[in-house]
Motif scaffolding. Structure first.
Motif, PDB file in Angstrom:
ATOM      1  N   PHE A   1       0.852  -1.192   0.000  1.00  0.00           N
ATOM      2  CA  PHE A   1       0.000   0.000   0.000  1.00  0.00           C
ATOM      3  C   PHE A   1       0.886   1.240   0.000  1.00  0.00           C
ATOM      4  CE2 PHE A   1      -2.305   3.332   2.351  1.00  0.00           C
ATOM      5  CZ  PHE A   1      -3.457   3.424   1.579  1.00  0.00           C
ATOM      6  N   GLN A   2       0.619   2.156  -0.933  1.00  0.00           N
ATOM      7  CA  GLN A   2       1.416   3.366  -1.064  1.00  0.00           C
ATOM      8  C   GLN A   2       0.751   4.508  -0.293  1.00  0.00           C
ATOM      9  OE1 GLN A   2       4.546   3.403  -2.786  1.00  0.00           O
ATOM     10  NE2 GLN A   2       4.062   1.228  -2.512  1.00  0.00           N
TER      11      GLN A   2
ATOM     12  N   HIS B   1       9.833   4.782   3.955  1.00  0.00           N
ATOM     13  CA  HIS B   1       9.470   4.354   5.307  1.00  0.00           C
ATOM     14  C   HIS B   1       8.388   3.286   5.205  1.00  0.00           C
ATOM     15  CE1 HIS B   1       9.450   4.714   9.598  1.00  0.00           C
ATOM     16  NE2 HIS B   1       8.174   5.044   9.656  1.00  0.00           N
ATOM     17  N   ARG B   2       8.630   2.150   5.859  1.00  0.00           N
ATOM     18  CA  ARG B   2       7.687   1.030   5.795  1.00  0.00           C
ATOM     19  C   ARG B   2       7.109   0.755   7.177  1.00  0.00           C
ATOM     20  NH1 ARG B   2      11.864  -0.686   2.144  1.00  0.00           N
ATOM     21  NH2 ARG B   2      11.044  -0.762   0.012  1.00  0.00           N
ATOM     22  N   ILE B   3       5.774   0.794   7.260  1.00  0.00           N
ATOM     23  CA  ILE B   3       5.045   0.498   8.494  1.00  0.00           C
ATOM     24  C   ILE B   3       3.800  -0.302   8.117  1.00  0.00           C
ATOM     25  CG2 ILE B   3       5.841   2.452   9.882  1.00  0.00           C
ATOM     26  CD1 ILE B   3       3.409   4.021   8.998  1.00  0.00           C
ATOM     27  N   PRO B   4       3.177  -1.006   9.075  1.00  0.00           N
ATOM     28  CA  PRO B   4       1.977  -1.789   8.747  1.00  0.00           C
ATOM     29  C   PRO B   4       0.892  -0.918   8.126  1.00  0.00           C
ATOM     30  CG  PRO B   4       2.798  -2.398  10.905  1.00  0.00           C
ATOM     31  CD  PRO B   4       3.593  -1.196  10.482  1.00  0.00           C
ATOM     32  N   GLU B   5       0.255  -1.429   7.070  1.00  0.00           N
ATOM     33  CA  GLU B   5      -0.714  -0.619   6.337  1.00  0.00           C
ATOM     34  C   GLU B   5      -1.982  -0.328   7.142  1.00  0.00           C
ATOM     35  OE1 GLU B   5      -2.279  -2.481   2.786  1.00  0.00           O
ATOM     36  OE2 GLU B   5      -2.203  -4.472   3.680  1.00  0.00           O
ATOM     37  N   ASN B   6      -2.254  -1.143   8.183  1.00  0.00           N
ATOM     38  CA  ASN B   6      -3.465  -0.920   8.981  1.00  0.00           C
ATOM     39  C   ASN B   6      -3.231   0.031  10.156  1.00  0.00           C
ATOM     40  OD1 ASN B   6      -1.908  -2.733  10.491  1.00  0.00           O
ATOM     41  ND2 ASN B   6      -3.702  -3.744  11.373  1.00  0.00           N
ATOM     42  N   HIS B   7      -2.041   0.629  10.237  1.00  0.00           N
ATOM     43  CA  HIS B   7      -1.762   1.624  11.269  1.00  0.00           C
ATOM     44  C   HIS B   7      -2.200   3.010  10.805  1.00  0.00           C
ATOM     45  CE1 HIS B   7       1.497  -0.374  13.995  1.00  0.00           C
ATOM     46  NE2 HIS B   7       0.592  -1.253  13.611  1.00  0.00           N
TER      47      HIS B   7
ATOM     48  N   THR C   1      -2.519   8.681   4.717  1.00  0.00           N
ATOM     49  CA  THR C   1      -3.508   7.702   4.286  1.00  0.00           C
ATOM     50  C   THR C   1      -3.121   6.333   4.832  1.00  0.00           C
ATOM     51  OG1 THR C   1      -2.292   7.287   2.230  1.00  0.00           O
ATOM     52  CG2 THR C   1      -4.033   8.962   2.163  1.00  0.00           C
ATOM     53  N   PHE C   2      -4.120   5.459   5.023  1.00  0.00           N
ATOM     54  CA  PHE C   2      -3.827   4.094   5.466  1.00  0.00           C
ATOM     55  C   PHE C   2      -4.945   3.159   5.049  1.00  0.00           C
ATOM     56  CE2 PHE C   2      -6.577   5.438   8.846  1.00  0.00           C
ATOM     57  CZ  PHE C   2      -6.959   4.346   9.614  1.00  0.00           C
ATOM     58  N   ASN C   3      -4.681   1.863   5.141  1.00  0.00           N
ATOM     59  CA  ASN C   3      -5.634   0.829   4.757  1.00  0.00           C
ATOM     60  C   ASN C   3      -5.999   0.032   6.003  1.00  0.00           C
ATOM     61  OD1 ASN C   3      -7.178  -1.078   3.456  1.00  0.00           O
ATOM     62  ND2 ASN C   3      -5.440  -2.201   2.594  1.00  0.00           N
ATOM     63  N   GLU C   4      -7.070   0.457   6.684  1.00  0.00           N
ATOM     64  CA  GLU C   4      -7.387  -0.076   8.008  1.00  0.00           C
ATOM     65  C   GLU C   4      -7.623  -1.581   8.008  1.00  0.00           C
ATOM     66  OE1 GLU C   4     -10.237   0.908  11.873  1.00  0.00           O
ATOM     67  OE2 GLU C   4     -10.379   2.125  10.054  1.00  0.00           O
ATOM     68  N   ASN C   5      -8.085  -2.133   6.899  1.00  0.00           N
ATOM     69  CA  ASN C   5      -8.386  -3.565   6.832  1.00  0.00           C
ATOM     70  C   ASN C   5      -7.245  -4.390   6.241  1.00  0.00           C
ATOM     71  OD1 ASN C   5     -11.053  -3.233   7.897  1.00  0.00           O
ATOM     72  ND2 ASN C   5     -11.691  -2.449   5.878  1.00  0.00           N
TER      73      ASN C   5
ATOM     74  N   ILE D   1       7.932  10.068  12.846  1.00  0.00           N
ATOM     75  CA  ILE D   1       6.750   9.398  12.313  1.00  0.00           C
ATOM     76  C   ILE D   1       6.232   8.408  13.348  1.00  0.00           C
ATOM     77  CG2 ILE D   1       5.772   7.986  10.465  1.00  0.00           C
ATOM     78  CD1 ILE D   1       7.827   9.089   8.563  1.00  0.00           C
ATOM     79  N   TYR D   2       4.936   8.524  13.657  1.00  0.00           N
ATOM     80  CA  TYR D   2       4.271   7.659  14.629  1.00  0.00           C
ATOM     81  C   TYR D   2       3.127   6.923  13.929  1.00  0.00           C
ATOM     82  CZ  TYR D   2       6.269  10.928  18.141  1.00  0.00           C
ATOM     83  OH  TYR D   2       7.086  11.719  18.910  1.00  0.00           O
ATOM     84  N   SER D   3       2.874   5.685  14.350  1.00  0.00           N
ATOM     85  CA  SER D   3       1.729   4.951  13.807  1.00  0.00           C
ATOM     86  C   SER D   3       1.180   4.010  14.865  1.00  0.00           C
ATOM     87  CB  SER D   3       2.130   4.158  12.551  1.00  0.00           C
ATOM     88  OG  SER D   3       2.899   3.010  12.897  1.00  0.00           O
ATOM     89  N   GLY D   4      -0.120   3.670  14.735  1.00  0.00           N
ATOM     90  CA  GLY D   4      -0.732   2.756  15.685  1.00  0.00           C
ATOM     91  C   GLY D   4      -2.028   2.179  15.146  1.00  0.00           C
ATOM     92  N   VAL D   5      -2.422   1.037  15.684  1.00  0.00           N
ATOM     93  CA  VAL D   5      -3.657   0.377  15.260  1.00  0.00           C
ATOM     94  C   VAL D   5      -4.846   1.078  15.910  1.00  0.00           C
ATOM     95  CG1 VAL D   5      -4.961  -1.776  15.279  1.00  0.00           C
ATOM     96  CG2 VAL D   5      -2.476  -1.831  15.005  1.00  0.00           C
TER      97      VAL D   5
END
Length: 287
Positions: A8-9, A188-194, A223-227, A246-250
């Motif tokens: 996911f971009q 930067h690579r992080i989980p797409e659902n974050h 932007t993100f892909n929650e599912n 950069i911060y991310s979380g579910v």
């Protein structure tokens, strides 16, 4: 051979610059990187405050129902809690707190320092709001650094570039500080659902396919892909020597009631927290 799924971009969903209130002594200046008025958008985050302050600003006070991640930009931060904890953090250090059921602590500038911090409020799901209070100091020298051509990424939390950060959150997050020289690039690579956001500490960088340019004190929601269940990518280019967090979380996807020093699910629970504090259930002062 099966075709590998494309990542996911990510791109910039929204961006803004922090505006500051000049409050005078001792809370010299404050702005919100993440404004709590938009907390439903930030889930699992509640707010991020950008503070300059002198001693006497954040003396003994309570918390319940969430976590804090305090990043020291400049100065020395003294932490005291009513369980006997005491530490002093310097620039680049981070303190993590799980307020859980009943935290009572103080966060003060040391001596005559003017301290500059970023404090992120990270929500807890209802099932963890009564968890035990805990603190963790993350020292700069203990944060793994991953070099890349033209820069480096410090991994404070989560798994970034195959490295696990030392911060032990109650919910899945990532936190990284990325430094890039002029003209340098990084993905930067992080989980797409974050759900994720960024804050530029210095310089100017371009992000995502849109190549949105953001300068110092600029923040952005991504932007993100929650599912989704795979990794996502955010391309970054530095137009000048730059640094970005950069911060991310579910997302927790629960109702949020935030008032004063408490973050709960309902206003009734907020009122109960105030009653518990007034009844002495948070323990003795942090002094």
């Amino acid at each position: 051979m099966a075709k590998q799924a494309s990542r996911f971009q990510r791109d910039i969903k929204d961006h803004w610059y922090v505006s500051y209130n000049k409050n005078g002594y001792p809370h010299v200046q404050q702005g919100f990187v993440l404004n709590p008025e938009r907390l439903q958008e930030w889930d699992p985050f509640v707010l991020m405050a950008d503070d300059w302050f002198k001693r006497g600003t954040f003396s003994d006070h309570p918390h319940r129902g969430f976590q804090t991640i305090t990043y020291v930009i400049d100065g020395r931060l003294e932490h005291i809690d009513n369980a006997g904890g005491h530490s002093i953090l310097d620039a680049g250090d981070v303190q993590y707190m799980n307020a859980g059921w009943a935290a009572r602590h103080a966060e003060e500038a040391v001596d005559d320092d003017l301290i500059h911090t970023l404090q992120l409020w990270l929500n807890l799901p209802k099932s963890l709001k009564n968890s035990d209070t805990s603190y963790q100091d993350i020292r700069l020298e203990d944060v793994p650094t991953v070099p890349f051509e033209g820069g480096a990424v410090k991994v404070y939390a989560g798994t970034i570039a195959d490295v696990i950060g030392p911060l032990e959150s109650m919910v899945p997050i990532t936190m990284s500080e990325i430094s890039i020289g002029k003209g340098g690039t990084y993905t930067h690579r992080i989980p797409e659902n974050h759900n994720a956001f960024l804050y530029v500490l210095s310089g100017e960088l371009e992000f995502g396919k849109s190549k949105t340019a953001i300068k110092k004190t600029g923040a952005a929601h991504l932007t993100f892909n929650e599912n989704g269940s795979l990794e996502s990518e955010l391309p970054i280019k530095a137009n000048e020597r730059s640094k970005v967090l950069i911060y991310s979380g579910v997302p927790i996807n629960e109702k949020v009631a935030a008032h004063g020093p408490f973050v709960m699910n309902t206003m009734e629970e907020i009122q109960q927290a105030f009653r518990d504090f007034q009844a002495g259930k948070f323990g003795p002062p942090a002094v």
